[in-house]
Design an enzyme around this catalytic site. Structure first.
Site, PDB file in Angstrom:
ATOM      1  N   TYR A   1      13.490 -26.913  24.791  1.00  0.00           N
ATOM      2  CA  TYR A   1      13.054 -25.871  23.853  1.00  0.00           C
ATOM      3  C   TYR A   1      13.877 -24.621  24.083  1.00  0.00           C
ATOM      4  O   TYR A   1      14.091 -24.212  25.228  1.00  0.00           O
ATOM      5  CB  TYR A   1      11.570 -25.570  24.069  1.00  0.00           C
ATOM      6  CG  TYR A   1      11.014 -24.483  23.169  1.00  0.00           C
ATOM      7  CD1 TYR A   1      10.919 -24.680  21.790  1.00  0.00           C
ATOM      8  CD2 TYR A   1      10.576 -23.266  23.701  1.00  0.00           C
ATOM      9  CE1 TYR A   1      10.398 -23.692  20.970  1.00  0.00           C
ATOM     10  CE2 TYR A   1      10.046 -22.277  22.881  1.00  0.00           C
ATOM     11  CZ  TYR A   1       9.956 -22.490  21.513  1.00  0.00           C
ATOM     12  OH  TYR A   1       9.438 -21.507  20.698  1.00  0.00           O
TER      13      TYR A   1
ATOM     14  N   ASP B   1      20.055 -22.093  29.451  1.00  0.00           N
ATOM     15  CA  ASP B   1      18.853 -21.375  29.029  1.00  0.00           C
ATOM     16  C   ASP B   1      17.947 -21.298  30.259  1.00  0.00           C
ATOM     17  O   ASP B   1      17.238 -22.243  30.594  1.00  0.00           O
ATOM     18  CB  ASP B   1      18.170 -22.105  27.870  1.00  0.00           C
ATOM     19  CG  ASP B   1      16.956 -21.340  27.360  1.00  0.00           C
ATOM     20  OD1 ASP B   1      16.547 -20.369  28.030  1.00  0.00           O
ATOM     21  OD2 ASP B   1      16.418 -21.715  26.303  1.00  0.00           O
TER      22      ASP B   1
ATOM     23  N   LYS C   1      10.877 -14.331  29.913  1.00  0.00           N
ATOM     24  CA  LYS C   1       9.718 -14.526  30.779  1.00  0.00           C
ATOM     25  C   LYS C   1       9.756 -13.652  32.059  1.00  0.00           C
ATOM     26  O   LYS C   1       9.396 -12.484  31.982  1.00  0.00           O
ATOM     27  CB  LYS C   1       9.533 -16.018  31.071  1.00  0.00           C
ATOM     28  CG  LYS C   1       9.301 -16.773  29.744  1.00  0.00           C
ATOM     29  CD  LYS C   1       8.932 -18.220  29.864  1.00  0.00           C
ATOM     30  CE  LYS C   1       8.519 -18.752  28.488  1.00  0.00           C
ATOM     31  NZ  LYS C   1       9.320 -19.817  27.930  1.00  0.00           N
TER      32      LYS C   1
HETATM   33  C1  LIG Z   1       9.844 -19.792  26.389  1.00  0.00           C
HETATM   34  C2  LIG Z   1      11.217 -20.280  26.196  1.00  0.00           C
HETATM   35  C3  LIG Z   1      12.051 -19.749  25.209  1.00  0.00           C
HETATM   36  C4  LIG Z   1      11.573 -18.801  24.158  1.00  0.00           C
HETATM   37  O1  LIG Z   1      11.163 -17.590  24.689  1.00  0.00           O
HETATM   38  P1  LIG Z   1      10.139 -16.670  23.832  1.00  0.00           P
HETATM   39  O2  LIG Z   1      10.061 -15.426  24.645  1.00  0.00           O
HETATM   40  O3  LIG Z   1       8.875 -17.439  23.742  1.00  0.00           O
HETATM   41  O4  LIG Z   1      10.772 -16.444  22.513  1.00  0.00           O
HETATM   42  C5  LIG Z   1      13.375 -20.152  25.188  1.00  0.00           C
HETATM   43  N1  LIG Z   1      13.856 -21.028  26.077  1.00  0.00           N
HETATM   44  C6  LIG Z   1      13.073 -21.570  27.039  1.00  0.00           C
HETATM   45  C7  LIG Z   1      13.674 -22.509  28.021  1.00  0.00           C
HETATM   46  C8  LIG Z   1      11.723 -21.234  27.110  1.00  0.00           C
HETATM   47  O5  LIG Z   1      10.946 -21.812  28.025  1.00  0.00           O
END
Ligand SMILES: *Cc1c(COP(=O)(O)O)cnc(C)c1O
Length: 427
Positions: free
Chosen positions: A142, A237, A265
């Protein structure tokens, strides 16, 4: 009726599904969401004053535990000087220097307001830098909800049972190629077919949106090599792994350097913050220096920066925290694994450091295919039992458990106890 139930009834009248992010609705596990009133350390309290040991930690940010004094104090102090100026501030420079000093491959960094925005911007910069359009992402990974990345995108989408999203024009995803996580040959295939058109490979170095799937040895190294061979950029990511596996994230932990990194995060300490950064020559393409446009009215917001800086500073100054946290993870998930083995439970424990997942399958999980063999009905029963025992797990089979520095051994033993009782009752 509980206060949470009453609030949910009100919420669904005015908010789609009653929530501002789908997984919170508890759809995949039945029942109604608990409305949270406050949290401290590893404990969360709902509107009915039920107390939970929290294994979500706001989906990662609460690595120090909830309401950590240094973070809260920094926010309060900064608030008193004004909430936002839409102008350059010293605190943004401090944050950028901190990030560059902690994350090995980042020489320049740009702040944004979410992980979604960070990824969207990093992909744009990668395309601008290479002059190519295609990207490769992995099934079950994701990367936020921007159009081009909502392809086989893991957790939220997985449990909803919808492969993609309505409202995403086919043209927006035609340049997104899907490969299989932990299967280098699937990546190589794309490169062989159209290597000259591929701008970047984007990957969660530990896949943490289909449960938790660590990279098999050689996978990340292999991606690095393929990208180098074909002149594509490697994007890590690290929205979940950043500042969690090590001060410098997965790239430090595994010793593989990406060209671009996305963060979110943990970086905001609980405030809405994201960031993307990488090699200087690439990042200098971002406006106003270069031709890749990207902006944000509230980006680098002082209050958000203050929270993030307070948390990151503590993490940077205490590298031993990572030893403690990772050892805690090894112990906790190791014990869980032993329980599964000894009792012959139909489960798999998968983990890396403080991230872990109990899959309800007998198949070894190493990619999206195997993760999907999980019995989500069994998870549902488990989740609801644990919630009743005051243990707040992520309300989906395909989300990670997040340990924090505030989780005590006693709390973790409590989890084993409840887990054991659950399985004994079932058998
Ligand atoms: C949570 C998440 C996102 C998106 O971040 P948001 O702050 O919810 O937009 C992107 N990449 C990864 C790996 C994530 O876990």
């Amino acid at each position: 009726m509980t206060r949470s139930e009453r609030l949910f009834e009100e919420a669904v009248q005015v908010i789609p599904g009653g929530v501002n992010s789908p997984v919170r609705a508890f759809h995949s596990i039945g029942g109604t969401p608990r409305f949270i009133k406050r949290a401290k350390g590893a404990c969360m309290y709902d509107e009915d004053d039920n107390c939970y040991i929290d294994f979500v930690g706001s989906w990662g940010p609460m690595i120090l535990g909830h309401s950590h004094k240094a973070v809260v104090d920094a926010v309060i102090e900064t608030c008193q000087k004004g909430l936002s100026f839409g102008a350059a501030t010293a605190i943004e420079v401090q944050m950028a220097e901190l990030v560059c000093s902690m994350v090995p491959s980042i020489e320049m960094v740009r702040m944004v307001n979410s992980g979604t925005e960070a990824v969207m911007s990093a992909v744009r910069v990668a395309r601008g830098f290479t002059g190519r359009d295609k990207i490769i992402k992995f099934t079950g990974c994701y990367h936020g909800h921007s159009d081009g990345l909502l392809v086989q995108a893991g957790s939220g989408v997985m449990t909803a049972g919808v492969p993609d999203s309505l409202g995403v024009p086919a043209g927006y995803t035609k340049d997104t190629l899907s490969a299989e996580y932990n299967h280098l040959d699937s990546v190589e295939g794309h490169f062989r077919r159209c290597g000259e058109e591929i701008a970047a490979v984007i990957v969660e170095p530990v896949a943490a949106n289909m449960g938790v799937v660590p990279p098999i040895p050689g996978f990340l190294e292999g991606l690095r090599k393929l990208c180098d061979n074909y002149g594509a950029l490697l994007i890590f990511d690290e929205v979940i792994t950043g500042f969690r596996l090590a001060p410098g994230g997965a790239q430090e932990y595994y010793g593989v350097m990406p060209d671009l990194t996305t963060l979110g995060k943990i970086i905001g300490g609980g405030m809405p913050v994201g960031a993307y950064g990488g090699r200087r020559e690439i990042m200098e393409l971002a406006a106003p220096l270069g031709g890749v446009y990207q902006a944000g009215t509230l980006s680098g917001n002082p209050v958000a920066m203050a929270a993030g800086i307070a948390q990151l500073t503590l993490l940077k100054e205490h590298p031993e925290y990572y030893q403690v946290l990772n050892e805690k993870g090894d112990w906790f998930y190791g014990q869980m694994e032993e329980l599964v083995r000894k009792k012959h439970l139909p489960c798999q424990v998968s983990h890396e450091g403080s991230l872990g997942c109990l899959y309800f399958t007998r198949e070894k999980v190493m990619d999206y295919q195997s993760a999907k063999t999980s019995d989500t009905e069994a998870f549902k029963a488990y989740f609801n039992y644990m919630l009743g025992q005051g243990i707040y797990l992520a309300p989906s089979q395909f989300e990670a458990m997040f340990l924090s520095l505030a989780h005590t051994e006693e709390m973790l033993r409590n989890v084993f106890q409840s887990m054991l009782t659950f399985f004994l009752q079932k058998v």
